[in-house]
Write an enzyme that holds these catalytic residues in place. Sequence first.
Site, mmCIF file in Angstrom:
data_model
loop_
_atom_site.group_PDB
_atom_site.id
_atom_site.type_symbol
_atom_site.label_atom_id
_atom_site.label_comp_id
_atom_site.label_asym_id
_atom_site.label_seq_id
_atom_site.Cartn_x
_atom_site.Cartn_y
_atom_site.Cartn_z
ATOM 1 N N ASP A 11 0.869 -1.168 0.000
ATOM 2 C CA ASP A 11 0.000 0.000 0.000
ATOM 3 C C ASP A 11 0.912 1.226 0.000
ATOM 4 O O ASP A 11 2.104 1.128 0.334
ATOM 5 C CB ASP A 11 -0.895 -0.034 1.250
ATOM 6 C CG ASP A 11 -1.796 1.177 1.361
ATOM 7 O OD1 ASP A 11 -2.370 1.588 0.338
ATOM 8 O OD2 ASP A 11 -1.922 1.712 2.476
ATOM 9 N N ASP A 13 -0.120 5.016 0.983
ATOM 10 C CA ASP A 13 -0.345 6.017 2.012
ATOM 11 C C ASP A 13 -0.215 5.431 3.416
ATOM 12 O O ASP A 13 -0.861 4.435 3.752
ATOM 13 C CB ASP A 13 -1.727 6.644 1.857
ATOM 14 C CG ASP A 13 -1.903 7.309 0.501
ATOM 15 O OD1 ASP A 13 -0.901 7.484 -0.210
ATOM 16 O OD2 ASP A 13 -3.056 7.632 0.146
#
Length: 265
Positions: A11, A13
């Site tokens: 991922d 963020d």
Amino acid sequence: MASRPTAAFFDLDKTIIATSSSLAFSRPFHAGGLITRRAVLRTVYAQFVFLAGGADHDQMEKMRQFMSQLVAGWDVATVREIVADTLHNVVDPLVYEEAVSLIEEHRAAGRDIVIVSSSGTEVVEPIGEMLGADRVVATRLQIAEGRYTGEIEYYAYAEEKARAIAQLAAERGYDLAECYAYSDSITDVHMLEAVGHPCAVNPDRELRRVAESRDWPVLVFTRPVTLRSRVERVARPTLATLAVGGALTVGGMLWASARRRRMSV
């Protein structure tokens, strides 16, 4: 029999960078005349909520609606130009040192690096290129006549991230049982479940609870650094370099060993 290829899925963020990649560009977009000061303040507040407590499904849906409405009518070429011109200034102080080191380790082990993010491709792809990612899965906004319509063509979120990983595995031959995945959010639990080595990074409360109940490793990243200082070490290999990201280190070890042998003669 040769082993199947593997990958590390990240991922973006709060996993690789210490913020929301899309919201981080609100000020450059304002400077470029794309959004109002009021919209900047709204994104700052959304950023605070995101950083303070993570984002559950309802918050992510509100953020999705806000961002898609915000970009409606924006000129695509202008957005890409602003991102390219300001990428280092916006992202540089926000990249986790621990994440960059982890990417280096996976590349040295021969794994592909894949970023899987709900943020838009216009932001995620340049960041992925800076990090030397092999592939990027990101949200795509609908475009008509060179402008964003305000609709989403493909939303890389929740279960869709797991489906995208499964599709990549089918295309690339990844052995998912030997692959790794990293995320901070409970909304990515399906992505983490898709691999044999899931890891929670700076997890929100719900993901921490799941990780602890399933004995998943929990990593804490705390050191944002300047990407410029690390990008050469993470950059994708070229024909002039060795195939593995850690080859420079290995080469140095071999050189030192050869030098010691020469000195001992």
